[in-house]
Design a protein around this motif. Structure first.
Motif, PDB file in Angstrom:
ATOM      1  N   MET A   1       0.813  -1.150  -0.011  1.00 19.43           N
ATOM      2  CA  MET A   1      -0.052  -0.041  -0.168  1.00 19.43           C
ATOM      3  C   MET A   1       0.987   1.414  -0.080  1.00 19.43           C
ATOM      4  SD  MET A   1      -3.180  -0.483  -0.145  1.00 19.43           S
ATOM      5  CE  MET A   1      -3.935   0.892   0.463  1.00 19.43           C
ATOM      6  N   LEU A   2       1.944   1.273   0.914  1.00 14.75           N
ATOM      7  CA  LEU A   2       2.836   2.532   0.804  1.00 14.75           C
ATOM      8  C   LEU A   2       3.514   2.490  -0.488  1.00 14.75           C
ATOM      9  CD1 LEU A   2       4.420   1.932   4.525  1.00 14.75           C
ATOM     10  CD2 LEU A   2       2.512   3.840   3.784  1.00 14.75           C
ATOM     11  N   ALA A   3       3.785   1.559  -1.062  1.00 16.80           N
ATOM     12  CA  ALA A   3       4.536   1.729  -2.498  1.00 16.80           C
ATOM     13  C   ALA A   3       3.463   2.171  -3.647  1.00 16.80           C
ATOM     14  CB  ALA A   3       5.058   0.393  -3.074  1.00 16.80           C
ATOM     15  N   GLN A   4       2.084   1.809  -3.355  1.00 13.44           N
ATOM     16  CA  GLN A   4       1.345   2.269  -4.365  1.00 13.44           C
ATOM     17  C   GLN A   4       0.889   3.912  -4.189  1.00 13.44           C
ATOM     18  OE1 GLN A   4      -2.123  -0.042  -4.167  1.00 13.44           O
ATOM     19  NE2 GLN A   4      -1.207  -1.899  -4.942  1.00 13.44           N
ATOM     20  N   GLU A   5       0.951   4.083  -2.995  1.00  8.10           N
ATOM     21  CA  GLU A   5       0.800   5.610  -2.534  1.00  8.10           C
ATOM     22  C   GLU A   5       1.891   6.478  -2.943  1.00  8.10           C
ATOM     23  OE1 GLU A   5       0.201   8.356   1.813  1.00  8.10           O
ATOM     24  OE2 GLU A   5      -0.476   5.918   1.747  1.00  8.10           O
ATOM     25  N   ALA A   6       2.948   5.802  -2.824  1.00  7.63           N
ATOM     26  CA  ALA A   6       4.264   6.659  -3.221  1.00  7.63           C
ATOM     27  C   ALA A   6       4.215   6.985  -4.754  1.00  7.63           C
ATOM     28  CB  ALA A   6       5.675   5.862  -2.885  1.00  7.63           C
ATOM     29  N   ASP A   7       3.813   5.691  -5.565  1.00  6.30           N
ATOM     30  CA  ASP A   7       3.608   5.866  -7.139  1.00  6.30           C
ATOM     31  C   ASP A   7       2.607   6.928  -7.385  1.00  6.30           C
ATOM     32  OD1 ASP A   7       5.775   3.927  -7.533  1.00  6.30           O
ATOM     33  OD2 ASP A   7       4.459   2.458  -7.749  1.00  6.30           O
ATOM     34  N   TYR A   8       1.396   6.849  -6.479  1.00  8.24           N
ATOM     35  CA  TYR A   8       0.345   7.671  -6.849  1.00  8.24           C
ATOM     36  C   TYR A   8       0.956   9.292  -6.877  1.00  8.24           C
ATOM     37  CZ  TYR A   8      -3.911  10.690  -6.254  1.00  8.24           C
ATOM     38  OH  TYR A   8      -4.905  11.637  -6.180  1.00  8.24           O
ATOM     39  N   TYR A   9       1.380   9.653  -5.806  1.00  7.40           N
ATOM     40  CA  TYR A   9       1.895  10.933  -5.552  1.00  7.40           C
ATOM     41  C   TYR A   9       3.073  11.220  -6.728  1.00  7.40           C
ATOM     42  CZ  TYR A   9      -0.750  11.508  -1.305  1.00  7.40           C
ATOM     43  OH  TYR A   9      -1.690  11.563  -0.367  1.00  7.40           O
ATOM     44  N   LYS A  10       3.583  10.451  -7.177  1.00  9.72           N
ATOM     45  CA  LYS A  10       4.765  10.713  -8.179  1.00  9.72           C
ATOM     46  C   LYS A  10       4.122  10.885  -9.479  1.00  9.72           C
ATOM     47  CE  LYS A  10       9.146   8.455 -10.143  1.00  9.72           C
ATOM     48  NZ  LYS A  10       9.830   7.260 -10.110  1.00  9.72           N
ATOM     49  N   THR A  11       3.215   9.985  -9.542  1.00 14.50           N
ATOM     50  CA  THR A  11       2.238  10.415 -10.880  1.00 14.50           C
ATOM     51  C   THR A  11       1.644  11.749 -11.045  1.00 14.50           C
ATOM     52  OG1 THR A  11       1.653   8.162 -10.941  1.00 14.50           O
ATOM     53  CG2 THR A  11       0.570   9.538 -12.144  1.00 14.50           C
TER      54      THR A  11
END
Length: 596
Positions: A1-11
């Motif tokens: 979940m943390l990795a997906q959240e980081a990818d979301y903000y990066k996007t």
């Protein structure tokens, strides 16, 4: 979940920079792992739309709405695509309405919808969204500006102006929207002034004629020193009040209304017996000119002609006094106009702006700064700053920084304005004169004028005028008998009937005023000097008596007897009987008149 959240903000960060090439692979991976996340599909739809692929963008947005039918941003984007790229306003409106239902407080999104509809010339629907945006957030300037544009297109210029001013007021940023709003306000105001009835003031004028009992004439006059002025009938021995104005000033109807409100305030103050007159004596002028000696010396070194120097110095005196008197009263007048005559606001906006620019130039012009005393210029700037503060409060347009004021000058202007704000909402008749006096004292210029109760001033002026005429022409050979003089003659006859010498009475009034502020020892000295003259006899037919203790003055016989009696009454009352002057009635009447 943390990795997906980081990818979301990066996007999101990559999309904000327009770096879609790097953002898309990350986003596709997020969607593959989270196919039910509405927002991931919405962002992909945004990217595809920006890249020009509207069909695929619509498919992504449909997926976003499948998983969250209330996704506000997805609904807005669908509306935008159908409005901008499909030219299908009917379908766009369906999505927009759903977006409004999903988030009725999104003023930004609602306004954007309104702008799109406005550009499509769909004014009725655009107005609905503009109103919704203002309701959602009354502090959002774009909503007010949009409403102004729509009202302008509908030729509702009053609504267009009012909304534009509101957009200016709530916009804290000096951005492009602020600049456009100010330009729009000026443009609309000019069209209102050019195309409306020029008799806005007529009804108010007739009301004041009825309340004050005096007719009012409005006259063009390019020669007056200010933009407009009122001449009160009583001050000019006329049967009518005159309002004079310079016709070339923008929105002159405001200037006329301003002077009429001035008259309204005077009528109110007179009914309460509290009206004040602003007067400046030669002594006041001398006191002021005394402070200008360094300036005069400087102008001499600059080879400025003597006549020009005199004109400049007197202009400073008159100008500063005009500001001292007018500024506090004008604040009340403009507040009254703004709140009681909303249809006048476009006129008021243009007119006050022009006057403010004049004031700005008067205290920032390089030549003025070079020649004017810094202290006088500073006080003038403070008065102008107070006007600028009010203009900003009324219309949201801020010129305060343009004055290049020192922190002390701005602080003082804000203090004066704060005092005005304490008074403005419940002003009582004549209270504006309190500010005239208070502010002059704060700025240390109260020595250059006097405020005097009008009733007392006119009584004193009548007496002083009679004394002057009596000295110049004791037998009335050159009289042009006016209404006031007839009244004075009637008064004299009534006093003669009861055995009163009115010439002596009026000279005694003069004497009482002369002795009023003198030390008792000085009065006694004069009393003894006149007594010495009296021992040799005082001839009432002689007009050139000289009293050494009262320089630069010549006395007639009756005038000297009056000063004789009054000086002994004040300084040596226990020996008054020894003068053998039977002026008890005259002195009693003079005492009453001088204290009236």
């Amino acid at each position: 979940m943390l990795a997906q959240e980081a990818d979301y903000y990066k996007t999101v960060a990559l999309c904000e920079k327009g770096n879609y090439l790097q953002a898309k692979p990350i986003l596709q991976n997020l969607i593959a792992n989270n196919p039910t996340n509405s927002e991931f599909h919405r962002i992909m739809g945004q990217i595809l739309s920006d890249e020009g692929n509207q069909e695929e963008a619509i498919n992504c947005l449909i997926d976003a709405l499948r998983w969250n039918p209330k996704n506000h941003w997805a609904l807005l984007m669908m509306g935008n695509i159908f409005a901008k790229f499909k030219n299908d306003i009917a379908t766009a409106l369906k999505y927009y309405d759903q977006a409004l239902v999903a988030n009725p407080n999104d003023a930004i999104g609602i306004t954007n919808i309104g702008y799109l509809l406005f550009q499509e010339n769909n004014l009725e629907e655009a107005k609905k969204y503009a109103q919704s945006a203002i309701q959602a957030n009354p502090e959002y300037p774009n909503g007010h500006f949009l409403f102004s544009l729509i009202a302008d297109e509908e030729n509702d210029l009053k609504a267009a102006f009012d909304s534009c001013i509101q957009a200016i007021k709530v916009n804290e940023n000096k951005d492009m929207l602020h600049k456009n709003s100010v330009n729009q306000a000026f443009d609309v105001a000019k069209r209102i002034v050019a195309g409306t009835d020029k008799t806005l003031f007529r009804e108010y004028l007739h009301q004041l004629e009825f309340e004050g009992g005096t007719e009012i004439d409005i006259i063009e006059d390019s020669e007056i020193p200010t933009a407009a002025k009122i001449e009160f009938a009583e001050n000019y021995n006329r049967s009518k009040h005159l309002v004079r104005f310079k016709p070339h000033y923008p929105a002159v109807e405001h200037l006329i209304m301003h002077e009429l409100v001035h008259l309204d305030f005077v009528i109110q103050a007179r009914k309460a017996g509290l009206n004040q007159l602003f007067t400046a004596t030669p002594q006041n002028r001398v006191s002021f000119l005394e402070t200008l000696k360094p300036t005069v010396a400087k102008l001499h070194t600059m080879q400025v002609p003597e006549e020009s120097i005199d004109q400049f110095c007197n202009g400073l005196f008159d100008g500063l006094n005009l500001q001292a008197y007018n500024t506090p009263i004008d604040l009340f007048i403009e507040d009254f106009l703004y709140n009681n005559f909303p249809e006048l606001r476009p006129y008021q906006f243009l007119s006050l702006y022009a006057l403010l620019q004049e004031g700005l130039k008067a205290v920032t012009d390089a030549t003025v700064i070079e020649r004017s005393p810094a202290a006088i210029l500073s006080k003038s700037k403070i008065y102008n700053l107070v006007n600028a503060l009010q203009f900003n409060a009324l219309f949201g347009v801020d010129f305060i920084k343009d004055f290049n004021a020192t922190p002390a000058e701005l602080r003082k202007a804000e203090e004066l304005n704060a005092e005005f704000l304490e008074y403005k909402d419940n002003r009582k008749p004549a209270e504006e004169f309190e500010l005239v006096q208070h502010w002059a004292e704060d700025l240390q210029i109260d020595a250059y004028f006097q405020l005097e109760n009008e009733t007392q001033y006119r009584k004193r002026s009548d007496v002083d005028s009679f004394i002057s005429n009596l000295q110049k022409d004791p037998f009335g050979l050159n009289d042009d008998v006016s209404f006031e003089e007839k009244k004075m003659e009637q008064f004299q006859k009534s006093q003669e009937a009861i055995g009163t010498n009115m010439a002596v009475v009026l000279f005694m009034v003069e004497a009482l005023r002369f002795f009023k502020d003198l030390p008792l020892e000085e009065v006694k000295k004069i009393a003894f000097e006149i007594a010495t003259m009296g021992a040799q006899g005082i001839d009432i037919e002689t007009k050139n008596y000289i009293v050494g203790s009262i320089p630069n003055k010549r006395f007639s016989g009756y005038q000297l007897l009056a000063f004789y009696y009054v000086s002994w009454s004040l300084a040596i009352p226990e020996h008054l009987g020894e003068l053998r002057l039977d002026y008890v009635k005259e002195f009693d009447l003079a005492t009453k008149m001088s204290s009236a």
